[in-house]
Design an enzyme around this catalytic site. Structure first.
Site, PDB file in Angstrom:
ATOM      1  N   ARG A   1      68.037  37.881  36.914  1.00  0.00           N
ATOM      2  CA  ARG A   1      69.301  38.397  36.374  1.00  0.00           C
ATOM      3  C   ARG A   1      70.365  37.738  37.240  1.00  0.00           C
ATOM      4  NH1 ARG A   1      67.210  42.712  33.210  1.00  0.00           N
ATOM      5  NH2 ARG A   1      65.466  43.785  34.170  1.00  0.00           N
TER       6      ARG A   1
ATOM      7  N   ARG B   1      55.168  45.709  32.029  1.00  0.00           N
ATOM      8  CA  ARG B   1      55.698  44.376  31.694  1.00  0.00           C
ATOM      9  C   ARG B   1      54.653  43.275  31.856  1.00  0.00           C
ATOM     10  NH1 ARG B   1      61.514  44.759  33.940  1.00  0.00           N
ATOM     11  NH2 ARG B   1      60.961  43.031  35.274  1.00  0.00           N
TER      12      ARG B   1
ATOM     13  N   ASN C   1      43.613  72.782  26.577  1.00  0.00           N
ATOM     14  CA  ASN C   1      44.320  73.405  27.699  1.00  0.00           C
ATOM     15  C   ASN C   1      45.006  72.404  28.621  1.00  0.00           C
ATOM     16  OD1 ASN C   1      43.737  75.979  26.914  1.00  0.00           O
ATOM     17  ND2 ASN C   1      41.840  76.069  28.100  1.00  0.00           N
TER      18      ASN C   1
ATOM     19  N   GLY D   1      48.398  60.223  20.967  1.00  0.00           N
ATOM     20  CA  GLY D   1      48.179  61.633  20.622  1.00  0.00           C
ATOM     21  C   GLY D   1      48.804  62.581  21.637  1.00  0.00           C
TER      22      GLY D   1
ATOM     23  N   ASP E   1      61.550  46.478  25.516  1.00  0.00           N
ATOM     24  CA  ASP E   1      62.269  47.698  25.106  1.00  0.00           C
ATOM     25  C   ASP E   1      62.429  47.851  23.592  1.00  0.00           C
ATOM     26  OD1 ASP E   1      62.614  48.125  27.821  1.00  0.00           O
ATOM     27  OD2 ASP E   1      64.583  47.161  27.863  1.00  0.00           O
TER      28      ASP E   1
HETATM   29  O1  F6P Z   1      64.683  45.577  29.975  1.00  0.00           O
HETATM   30  C1  F6P Z   1      63.370  45.564  30.403  1.00  0.00           C
HETATM   31  C2  F6P Z   1      63.157  46.568  31.503  1.00  0.00           C
HETATM   32  O2  F6P Z   1      61.793  46.538  31.846  1.00  0.00           O
HETATM   33  C3  F6P Z   1      63.628  47.992  31.185  1.00  0.00           C
HETATM   34  O3  F6P Z   1      62.697  48.714  30.417  1.00  0.00           O
HETATM   35  C4  F6P Z   1      63.826  48.548  32.576  1.00  0.00           C
HETATM   36  O4  F6P Z   1      64.808  49.561  32.551  1.00  0.00           O
HETATM   37  C5  F6P Z   1      64.321  47.368  33.351  1.00  0.00           C
HETATM   38  O5  F6P Z   1      63.899  46.207  32.650  1.00  0.00           O
HETATM   39  C6  F6P Z   1      63.812  47.288  34.779  1.00  0.00           C
HETATM   40  O6  F6P Z   1      64.395  46.182  35.382  1.00  0.00           O
HETATM   41  P1  F6P Z   1      63.999  45.601  36.816  1.00  0.00           P
HETATM   42  O7  F6P Z   1      62.728  44.830  36.664  1.00  0.00           O
HETATM   43  O8  F6P Z   1      65.137  44.734  37.180  1.00  0.00           O
HETATM   44  O9  F6P Z   1      63.793  46.777  37.715  1.00  0.00           O
END
Ligand code: F6P
Length: 326
Positions: A75, A259, A218, A189, A131
């Site tokens: 990022r 992921r 339960n 489920g 997501d």
């Molecule tokens: O957008 C993908 C995602 O895995 C989201 O589900 C999660 O909120 C975010 O990225 C987590 O980001 P990072 O890997 O920067 O903690």
């Protein structure tokens, strides 16, 4: 319109299983059409700091089954500044790149949109995020694999929940979208799904838990979508402790394991079709669109629509979780 000779490809934001299959499809479809391909490392960071390499068909050999992204991802803060984007444009043009394919989620496609507007660069996006929260597409790359990972994990948690007759809160990702939690609940489920699209009052929660425990097993499993506002599963566990101390709730946060992993066949097929279509789109003169899928057909979605948070959760599905867990 200037002819496109060389495509730059990057993956950005959170990685998603199937990104490699998409990189492979983009690269091979481009080379098949006599276009050069340059792999850009670490998302927009590689554009800003000039980390790129020429791709051949061999560069993408043996990756279709791999999770993660061979291009790495990030990022990139620098790309959110005008100076960063100016450096990116300079590096891109010096490398001979005249169009980009960007694979990522809403943040990555928003970056693409700004860059395309500022520098008139042809860009096509691919929806790469677990997501499933992008506008104009029924599916995103990585969602199906993440969903299967969740179901696999919940099946295992079910064993211990049943043995100990316990309540489990399982937190899943989703970035303020409830698709993973809701469909994970249907597929495993689970007794309930707590999603950001719906406010859950504490008495509703009591009802859900009681219903769960009325079952012969339960035990109960509640899938909780991550939610920084409410504190997600931990926040919910605290509320349960205060309001229903008789339930000895346990919390499992699935986190980043959602992921990872080898993409499912569905994700590999989606990535391959979308990746190839990205090149067709650029050759057709499309720009500033994301490839989406609607009712089984590939479609072009303008970035302005793709980056609108999609939370078109089907209310009927919420009821379905309840009805099927009676
Ligand atoms: O957008 C993908 C995602 O895995 C989201 O589900 C999660 O909120 C975010 O990225 C987590 O980001 P990072 O890997 O920067 O903690």
């Amino acid at each position: 319109m200037a002819k496109i000779n060389c495509i730059g490809i990057l993956t950005s934001g959170g990685d998603a299983p199937g990104m490699n299959a998409a990189i492979r499809a983009v690269t091979r479809m481009a080379i098949y059409n006599n276009l050069r391909v340059i792999g850009i490392k670490r998302g927009y960071y590689g554009l800003v700091y000039n980390e790129m390499e020429e791709f051949t068909t061999k560069s993408v050999s043996n990756i279709i089954q791999q999770g993660g992204t061979i291009l790495k991802t990030a990022r990139c803060k620098e790309f959110t500044t005008a100076e960063g984007r100016a450096k990116a444009y300079e590096n891109m043009t010096s490398a001979g790149i005249d169009a980009l394919v960007v694979i990522g989620g809403d943040g990555s496609l928003s970056g693409a949109r700004i860059f395309a507007e500022e520098y008139d660069v042809p860009i096509v996006g691919l929806p790469g995020t677990i997501d499933n929260d992008l506008g104009g597409t029924d599916r995103t790359i990585g969602y199906d694999t993440a969903l299967n990972t969740i179901v696999d994990a919940v099946d295992k948690i079910r064993d211990t929940a049943t043995s100990h007759e316990r309540l489990f809160l399982v937190e899943v990702m989703g970035h303020m979208a409830g698709y993973l939690a809701l469909n994970g609940a249907i597929a495993s489920g689970a007794e309930a799904a707590i999603i950001p699209e719906m406010e859950t009052e504490i008495d509703q929660l009591g009802d859900l838990i009681n219903r769960g425990f009325r079952k012969s097993k339960n035990s109960a499993i509640v899938l909780v979508a991550e939610n920084p506002t409410t504190g997600g599963a931990m926040g919910l566990a605290q509320r349960i402790k205060e309001e229903f101390p008789e339930y000895d709730a346990r919390v499992t946060i699935l986190g980043h394991l959602q992921r990872g992993g080898s993409p499912t066949a569905a994700d590999r097929i989606l990535s391959s079709k979308m990746g190839a279509q990205a090149i067709t789109a650029l050759m057709e003169g499309q720009r500033n669109v994301m490839i989406g899928i609607k009712n089984g057909d590939l479609v072009y979605v303008p970035f302005s629509k793709a980056t609108q948070h999609n939370s078109s959760i089907d209310r009927g599905d919420i009821d379905l979780v309840k009805i099927l867990s009676i």
